[in-house]
Motif scaffolding. Structure first.
Motif, short mmCIF file in Angstrom:
data_model
loop_
_atom_site.label_atom_id
_atom_site.label_comp_id
_atom_site.label_asym_id
_atom_site.label_seq_id
_atom_site.Cartn_x
_atom_site.Cartn_y
_atom_site.Cartn_z
N THR A 461 0.82 -1.17 -0.03
CA THR A 461 0.13 -0.19 -0.09
C THR A 461 0.84 1.24 0.06
OG1 THR A 461 -1.75 -1.27 1.22
CG2 THR A 461 -1.81 1.15 1.23
N ARG A 465 -0.69 6.94 2.37
CA ARG A 465 -2.14 6.71 2.79
C ARG A 465 -2.11 6.03 4.06
NH1 ARG A 465 -5.32 3.79 -2.15
NH2 ARG A 465 -6.74 5.52 -1.86
N ASP A 481 -6.35 8.91 1.96
CA ASP A 481 -5.22 9.65 1.61
C ASP A 481 -4.85 10.78 2.18
OD1 ASP A 481 -5.21 8.45 -1.13
OD2 ASP A 481 -6.88 9.47 -1.84
N PRO A 502 -0.78 8.71 8.01
CA PRO A 502 -0.16 8.25 6.73
C PRO A 502 1.07 6.99 6.99
CG PRO A 502 -0.08 10.41 6.39
CD PRO A 502 -0.46 10.03 7.79
#
Length: 615
Positions: A461, A465, A481, A502
């Motif tokens: 990933t 994010r 995001d 994040p």
């Protein structure tokens, strides 16, 4: 400042017809008697709130300081918050009465509540105290350690959910570290607490077990031959005894380390029966078999031997403590150390010249000669992430490790302690001999990594994010995001608010009660060792085992080497990962929000938290 205590017993529920109890006041009075007697708490420092029913115990004059009402309970908590307690002071909080969970439909997001005398079925939240709100406030009292013991059900008596209120004013946060909380509840979520007749008085099975443990029953105690009062009952011994005494209720402890609760002089306990079984059959049946049992006596220069003759089994009455057992037939012999605090059977295989391998019990132990007088011991757990400690009989840690622990220590008696995936402690006797290396293999339950498997789906990933997974639920994963510092996830009709950043995966597990959360770096998903260590450390932290959790972090390089794969994890918690182990987000939560924190979650996770405008 001497220790303090708050004791509550509620049998009477006038606004809930048919709900009166008979044993809660009797249990509370018995706990009060222990606190003001062996517990050493001055009577003037014990607040005792009692509300007897017509069918239960009627306390004598001067026992109660007030009724077990919501208002009196709130006043008592407020007084405790205003005390100038210090790190060496202890607070005991005990409750006996009705308890419940707040959501019968979605138990994983339910809170625990204690019901006081003014509880009303028509407006249940008005007479309820939330356990998490209570614990959060007790953390702010300034006491070094707070022991919370709750003898109450954790079932679902209503058709609809209940939203709990708080206890009194929120007040300012304390400037010092939060108190160490030792929490023991009588049942697992969804189960009920049972009671029975004890000497013509109805008493709770759980509280009877707690007081038996505090009185030194069975294996609740340990013997420390270096102490003036060598029999010791600590938090670990008490909780293990209670879990074994009422297994159908499933009591589960949570505590930050250990705490001595009671001590006793030598000679305070009657002897127990030690049965020595021997194999193989030819040795077992031989009348020439000799069994020697010995133990250290603080009052004598040499150990005290007890001798028994074959055939086996050989029965001996011994004082409760650590014993050395040697079985011999001619040139064949074997030996082992064993803790004997209740009637115990030990089996030795006498089929060679000494204990090359003791195959007849778990763990397996082998010995080999070495050149130096210092004893060598190596402990190896079947779980490579299990924290291991080697302790003296007094409980002092002389060596620690994770998965494997080699140590060079003076000859003597020790205890090996290993924590499994559920933070339960497994203890084994270890005898270290001069010129001998002892290798011990400890077998632990296989760990489960449900949350880790859920997180692994997101390997690769984008690290910019943030990801939220819900394990055990049907809701899809959320991938964001640009997340805010907090994210609220609708879960079974409840808003669950989690920290988010994040590069971090937050896994909410519905397989536990209450819902729990673990955080993982996206960059660590391909690093098997780091990923499993992150999971294990957080589970240990959630169970209050902060020091072992830090050791697991260090083993994975989180503390000693702040690798890039752990950077997002530390940032999500507002600091370095090592600092998070000492504080975590929960320590920085505003007092007004503390009542919404999920119990036992390692970081700041909220249930039904009002919108605060940016966290």
């Amino acid at each position: 400042m001497p220790d303090h205590a708050l004791v509550v017993g509620c049998d009477a529920y006038p606004n809930a017809p048919g709900a009166d109890l008979r044993g809660a006041v009797a249990d509370a009075v018995a706990v009060r008697d222990w606190l003001t007697g062996p517990g050493g708490v001055p009577a003037e420092h014990v607040t005792c709130l009692l509300s007897p029913s017509a069918a239960g115990l009627q306390p004598g004059d001067g026992v109660a300081t007030g009724p077990a009402t919501f208002a009196e309970f709130g006043y008592a908590i407020d007084r405790l918050l205003q005390l100038r307690a210090g790190p060496s002071d202890r607070l005991f909080v005990y409750f006996a009465g009705h308890g419940m969970r707040t959501d019968p439909v979605n138990p994983v997001v339910a809170h625990d509540a204690l019901l006081l005398r003014d509880f009303d079925r028509r407006l249940p939240q008005l007479g309820c105290v939330g356990v998490q709100d209570l614990v959060s406030r007790l953390e702010q009292t300034g006491f070094g350690a707070v022991v919370v013991i709750l003898d109450a059900c954790r079932d679902f008596p209503f058709r609809w959910s209940v939203t709990l209120g708080g206890i009194g004013f929120n007040g300012p946060a304390t400037s010092g570290p939060p108190a160490r909380i030792f929490l023991l509840q009588a049942t697992l979520p969804g189960r009920t607490a049972h009671a029975g007749d004890v000497g013509g008085v109805i008493r709770g099975d759980f509280t009877v077990a707690v007081l038996d443990a505090l009185a030194g029953a069975g294996a609740a105690k340990r013997f420390d031959d270096t102490a003036a009062r060598p029999y010791i009952v600590d938090w670990t011994g008490l909780t293990a005894y209670v879990e074994a005494a009422v297994p159908e209720q499933g009591p589960r402890p949570r505590g930050d380390g250990n705490l001595v609760l009671a001590t006793f002089p030598d000679g305070a306990f009657d002897p127990v029966k030690l049965t020595v079984e021997v194999g193989p059959d030819a040795v077992r049946a031989d009348p020439a078999l000799r069994v020697r049992v010995s133990y250290d006596d603080p009052g004598r220069a040499e150990d005290v031997p007890l001798i028994g003759n074959g055939p086996a089994p050989v029965h001996l009455d011994v004082p409760p403590r650590r014993h050395r057992v040697v079985a011999r037939l001619g040139e064949q012999w074997n030996r082992r150390a064993v803790d004997v605090y209740t009637d115990t059977t030990v089996t030795l295989s006498v089929d060679g010249p000494g204990p090359s391998t003791q195959r007849t019990y778990t763990p397996e132990v082998s010995r080999r000669e070495v050149t130096g007088p210092e004893g060598l011991v190596t402990l190896v757990a079947s779980d490579p992430l299990a924290p291991i400690e080697l302790r003296t009989l007094s409980g002092r840690v002389v060596a620690s490790g994770v998965g494997e622990l080699p140590a060079e220590v003076p000859a003597g008696q020790y205890t090996a302690a290993a924590l499994d995936h559920a933070a339960r402690e497994h203890l084994e006797a270890v005898e270290v001999l001069p010129f001998v290396a002892t290798d011990m293999a400890m077998r632990l339950p296989d760990p489960a990594y449900v949350a880790v498997e859920h997180a692994r789906r997101h390997a690769g990933t984008d690290p910019r994010r943030a990801v939220v997974c819900i394990a055990g639920g049907s809701d899809p994963d959320l991938v964001l995001d640009a997340p805010p510092p907090w994210l609220t996830v609708p879960l079974a009709g409840h808003p669950v608010t989690v920290p988010l950043a994040p590069g971090v995966i937050a896994v909410l597990s519905l397989l536990d009660a209450p819902v729990s959360v673990t955080l993982y770096d996206i960059a660590a998903l391909d690093d098997e060792r780091a990923l499993l260590a992150l999971d294990r450390a957080q589970r240990l932290y959630a169970a209050g085992r902060r020091t072992p959790a830090a050791r697991v972090f260090a083993r994975a390089g989180v503390v000693a080497q702040p690798a890039p794969v752990f950077r997002a994890f530390g940032e999500a918690l507002g600091g370095a990962a090592g600092e998070a182990l000492g504080h975590g987000l929960a320590a920085r939560v505003d007092p007004a929000d503390r009542g919404f924190l999920l119990p036992a979650a390692p970081w700041a996770v909220f249930l039904d938290r009002p919108e605060r405008g940016g966290g």
